[in-house]
Design an enzyme around this catalytic site. Structure first.
Site, PDB file in Angstrom:
ATOM      1  N   ILE A  89      10.579  13.208 -63.606  1.00 11.17           N
ATOM      2  CA  ILE A  89      11.049  13.750 -64.888  1.00 11.17           C
ATOM      3  C   ILE A  89      11.206  12.657 -65.940  1.00 11.17           C
ATOM      4  O   ILE A  89      11.492  12.943 -67.097  1.00 11.17           O
ATOM      5  CB  ILE A  89      12.378  14.511 -64.721  1.00 11.17           C
ATOM      6  N   GLY A  90      11.022  11.409 -65.553  1.00 11.95           N
ATOM      7  CA  GLY A  90      11.086  10.307 -66.501  1.00 11.95           C
ATOM      8  C   GLY A  90      10.342   9.107 -65.960  1.00 11.95           C
ATOM      9  O   GLY A  90      10.383   8.830 -64.760  1.00 11.95           O
ATOM     10  N   ASP A  91       9.652   8.399 -66.831  1.00  8.61           N
ATOM     11  CA  ASP A  91       8.844   7.263 -66.399  1.00  8.61           C
ATOM     12  C   ASP A  91       9.023   6.138 -67.403  1.00  8.61           C
ATOM     13  O   ASP A  91       8.473   6.182 -68.504  1.00  8.61           O
ATOM     14  CB  ASP A  91       7.375   7.676 -66.299  1.00  8.61           C
ATOM     15  N   ASN A  93       9.525   1.700 -68.273  1.00  9.28           N
ATOM     16  CA  ASN A  93       8.736   0.485 -68.071  1.00  9.28           C
ATOM     17  C   ASN A  93       8.922  -0.095 -66.677  1.00  9.28           C
ATOM     18  O   ASN A  93       8.002  -0.685 -66.114  1.00  9.28           O
ATOM     19  CB  ASN A  93       9.124  -0.565 -69.115  1.00  9.28           C
ATOM     20  N   PHE A  94      10.126   0.051 -66.119  1.00  5.71           N
ATOM     21  CA  PHE A  94      10.434  -0.569 -64.835  1.00  5.71           C
ATOM     22  C   PHE A  94      10.974   0.422 -63.807  1.00  5.71           C
ATOM     23  O   PHE A  94      11.233   0.044 -62.673  1.00  5.71           O
ATOM     24  CB  PHE A  94      11.454  -1.701 -65.030  1.00  5.71           C
ATOM     25  N   ALA A  95      11.186   1.663 -64.214  1.00  2.57           N
ATOM     26  CA  ALA A  95      11.787   2.643 -63.311  1.00  2.57           C
ATOM     27  C   ALA A  95      11.140   4.009 -63.480  1.00  2.57           C
ATOM     28  O   ALA A  95      10.658   4.361 -64.556  1.00  2.57           O
ATOM     29  CB  ALA A  95      13.289   2.737 -63.566  1.00  2.57           C
ATOM     30  N   VAL A  96      11.157   4.762 -62.398  1.00  2.00           N
ATOM     31  CA  VAL A  96      10.725   6.160 -62.391  1.00  2.00           C
ATOM     32  C   VAL A  96      11.948   7.005 -62.072  1.00  2.00           C
ATOM     33  O   VAL A  96      12.782   6.620 -61.252  1.00  2.00           O
ATOM     34  CB  VAL A  96       9.623   6.384 -61.332  1.00  2.00           C
ATOM     35  N   LYS A 112      16.720   7.483 -59.500  1.00  2.00           N
ATOM     36  CA  LYS A 112      16.093   6.391 -60.249  1.00  2.00           C
ATOM     37  C   LYS A 112      15.489   5.415 -59.246  1.00  2.00           C
ATOM     38  O   LYS A 112      16.189   4.912 -58.369  1.00  2.00           O
ATOM     39  CB  LYS A 112      17.136   5.694 -61.128  1.00  2.00           C
ATOM     40  N   ASP A 204      26.303  -2.176 -75.869  1.00  2.00           N
ATOM     41  CA  ASP A 204      25.246  -1.368 -76.490  1.00  2.00           C
ATOM     42  C   ASP A 204      25.710   0.076 -76.670  1.00  2.00           C
ATOM     43  O   ASP A 204      24.988   1.022 -76.345  1.00  2.00           O
ATOM     44  CB  ASP A 204      23.958  -1.423 -75.670  1.00  2.00           C
TER      45      ASP A 204
END
Length: 433
Positions: A89-91, A93-96, A112, A204
């Site tokens: 459901i999310g991709d 730069n460093f994690a799926v 994650k 942040d």
């Protein structure tokens, strides 16, 4: 001018392999009295929402056992025995990020997966982020539920918050008042107070990292996510990082900073909540103009945008945006202020017309789904934050323009009885937003 540098990560001990103990799940209670409850100037998630893939269903035939992912890695049986793992459901730069459901409770989470081959030489940055997530347990913080470390990947089961982000909440509502904004700040300040009691600074805090949790009774609360820049404060910090619109003057001045940079960011957000645009604005992409305004710290409340906003709200914002760190409010003082604890809210509530200004100023648009914001926050890692770490090449007069030199940050005693195992729900003296 700015130049990129690497985050000063603190190498920590190796992650446990595996960690079988599971953190308590988020409380499913739905308190009716909860308070509402890349480096652009305004920033956003490093993961593009437009490229986020959303899964609407899972394969009912999935059973326990080691599973092969479409991305080419094996999801350990330790994970699949406890969770039904769905589609990506999310991709980032460093994690799926994959959809997952706990088999015993049917609760929905997000899995994650960080591929270690993409993190070589910078493992300490991921370790620092995860070590922070292990420590924090609060109703207004996105939780790490469980983790597992294997030689090739790191698996993190995360709380999935599906109600969109702070801007989504404002731009999608038909009625929005000071009471709503006050409730949002109550949730945010509660999270900050808890973090600061552990001497953790987030660094942040921005609307994109504030996610809306929808309770079963229809009430809502905010949860703070994305701990990629968070760190322990045990002395003055000097890494210049964050999202420019929300960065505190002592960060820009490079004089050393501590916990109260989070209060400054919360003050900027509160200002935006009440008028739809930030208190400090640069011209175009010229961040130096923005930074000069932040260093001066002059807060204005222009007419007609602030005509119907209470003096109590303006007073609180001024105390949160003081350049002098010693005089700037702490999270405890924010929570004790009448505008937050309900004593200073106006009896006649004027509806605030901020949604249009937020859409225009922050260029917000519709997301693929209400889950997209939460997935984007989870997909972001500490490595994505390297773009948000910058060094100001000092002009000779930078410190001269910075009129209030901060005292070295002290180890904070803003404690609250929220142990990492606490699952108590934050309750508010006000109605939910």
């Amino acid at each position: 001018m700015l130049e990129l540098i690497e985050v000063n990560g603190t190498p920590g001990s190796q992650l446990s392999t595996p960690r079988s103990g599971k953190s308590p799940s988020p409380s499913p209670t739905s308190p009716g009295s909860l308070r509402k409850q890349r480096i652009s100037q305004h920033g956003g998630s490093s993961t593009s929402l437009s490229s986020t893939k959303v899964c609407s269903s899972m394969d009912e035939n999935d059973g326990p056992g080691e599973e092969e992912s479409d991305e080419g890695f094996q999801i350990p049986a330790t994970i699949t025995e406890r969770y039904k793992v769905g589609r990506t459901i999310g991709d980032g730069n460093f994690a799926v990020v994959k959809e997952c459901i706990e088999r015993s409770t049917a609760r929905e989470y997000a899995l994650k997966i960080i591929k270690k081959s993409k993190c070589r030489g910078k493992e300490h940055m991921i370790q620092n982020e995860v070590s922070i997530l292990r420590r924090v347990k609060h109703p207004n913080i996105v939780l790490l539920i469980e983790e597992m470390d294997v030689p090739t990947e790191l698996y993190l089961v995360m709380e999935l918050v599906k109600g969109g982000d702070l801007f989504d909440a404002i731009t999608s509502t038909s009625k929005y008042t000071e009471r709503d904004a006050s409730g949002m700040l109550y949730n945010l300040a509660s999270a900050i107070k808890y973090l600061h009691s552990l001497n953790i600074v987030h660094r942040d805090i921005k609307p994109e990292n504030l996610l809306v949790y929808e309770h079963q009774d229809g009430s809502k609360s905010l949860k703070l996510g994305d701990f990629g820049l968070a760190t322990i404060v045990d002395g003055p910090l000097y890494t210049v990082c964050g999202t420019p619109t929300y960065v505190a003057p002592e960060i820009i001045a490079e004089t050393g900073y501590g916990l109260k940079v989070d209060i400054w960011a919360a003050g900027v957000i509160t200002y935006i909540l009440l008028c739809g645009f930030p208190p400090f604005r640069g011209s175009g992409d010229d961040q130096e103009v923005l930074f000069d305004q932040i260093l001066m710290g002059q807060v204005d409340f222009p007419s007609p945008y602030w005509d119907n906003v209470s003096d109590s709200a303006k007073e609180l914002i001024n105390m949160m945006l003081l350049v002098n760190v010693d005089q700037r409010f702490s999270a405890v003082q924010v929570l004790e202020h009448p505008w937050v604890n309900d004593d200073g809210l106006p009896e006649n509530e004027h509806q605030l017309s901020v949604a249009g200004k937020i859409k225009k100023h922050f260029n917000t648009g519709p997301k693929p789904s209400s889950t997209a914001a939460g997935v984007s926050v989870i997909a972001t890692t500490a490595l994505d934050k390297e773009r948000q770490v910058f060094r100001r090449r000092r002009n000779q007069d930078v410190r001269g323009r910075y009129k209030a030199q901060p005292a070295p940050p002290e180890l904070n005693s803003e404690s609250e009885d929220y142990s990492p195992s606490s699952s108590e729900t934050v309750r508010s003296p006000n109605s939910p937003f």
